[in-house]
Scaffold this active site. Sequence first.
Site, PDB file in Angstrom:
ATOM      1  N   SER A  42       0.833  -1.192   0.000  1.00 40.24           N
ATOM      2  CA  SER A  42       0.000   0.000   0.000  1.00 40.24           C
ATOM      3  C   SER A  42       0.876   1.253   0.000  1.00 40.24           C
ATOM      4  O   SER A  42       1.775   1.381  -0.816  1.00 40.24           O
ATOM      5  CB  SER A  42      -0.962  -0.055   1.186  1.00 40.24           C
ATOM      6  OG  SER A  42      -2.028   0.847   1.033  1.00 40.24           O
ATOM      7  N   ASP A 156      -5.531  -3.461  -3.074  1.00 38.92           N
ATOM      8  CA  ASP A 156      -4.540  -3.252  -2.031  1.00 38.92           C
ATOM      9  C   ASP A 156      -4.045  -4.557  -1.406  1.00 38.92           C
ATOM     10  O   ASP A 156      -4.835  -5.418  -1.013  1.00 38.92           O
ATOM     11  CB  ASP A 156      -5.163  -2.371  -0.936  1.00 38.92           C
ATOM     12  CG  ASP A 156      -4.134  -1.728  -0.024  1.00 38.92           C
ATOM     13  OD1 ASP A 156      -3.225  -2.431   0.431  1.00 38.92           O
ATOM     14  OD2 ASP A 156      -4.254  -0.517   0.229  1.00 38.92           O
TER      15      ASP A 156
END
Length: 320
Positions: A42, A156
């Site tokens: 991320s 993600d």
Amino acid sequence: MSNGRKLGIVLGAGIGRGWAHIGVLQGLTELGIKPDIVCGCSIGGLVGASYVTGHLETLANLATSLTWRRVLTYMDVSFAGGGLIEGRWIIKFFEDNVEDIAIERARPTYGAVATELHTGRETWLTSGSIIDAVRASIAVPGLLTPIRLRGQWLVDGALVNPLPVSLCRALGADVILGVSMNGDLVSRPQSFFAEEPLEAKQMTSQSEWLRWLAHGLPRGMTDESGKANRNETKAERDRPGYAEVVGESFFIVQDFVSRVRLAADPVDLLIAPNVEHIGVMEFHRADEAIEAGRKAVTSAQDAILRVAQSKQPKASDPNN
């Protein structure tokens, strides 16, 4: 590290709190510590990519220039693409400021983690465009639209591996420093929702631009008639907005997953900047987050130096 022993740094997920990774890397550089391998998930993947391409300070300058109004200018809202925000500004930032190198050419070695949307499978991004890898790794479900890469829709990586120690080991790390935005994942419980009234908190996750996303009228701004909105009840003012609910919920998930995975595959030292006072979606508080990262390195300096040297073979080592 010398003698073929490799030092890896793992930069965990953390949404807006993740700007602290910049401060950690700056602090490590000042200690003379240069990793052989950098892995991220991320926002950790974004900061790590900037670092391995030599543009960490460029990213730091962008992050510290953000105000909540400027953050709004990056909100390329999309209601048809599987997320609230397209994220084109992230790609543009890298195109304008960072060479889109093949990950295989990155030095230090780089890797990022994403999640295959339809299977939930963990996907390691260790080749191809570094920009594509970053964009896939940061695609928070419900906020940033997924990206199609290698025939898969990716989101993600924090859904499955928020602190990708396993990837770092697979890339050859002998010693690993982990950086967590979730506090001490081993012993300290994380509190996501403070009990004190919102007014008593200093710029928490119910920030100005989140109020705009929730209600269309940040504090201090006026409505279309030019008058401030004074008709909201306290409960309405304090109600979490869409982005805040998604961000905080996602953070709870990644905290749990991080604890489980770290118990099975621990790092040699976990660096945990004190960023709990920063809302997970408060991207405009980079100054505070970066300073927290630097302070975390300073406070753990002795331990960091000890761990960074711990795998160097002694002179009497028959394998030396």
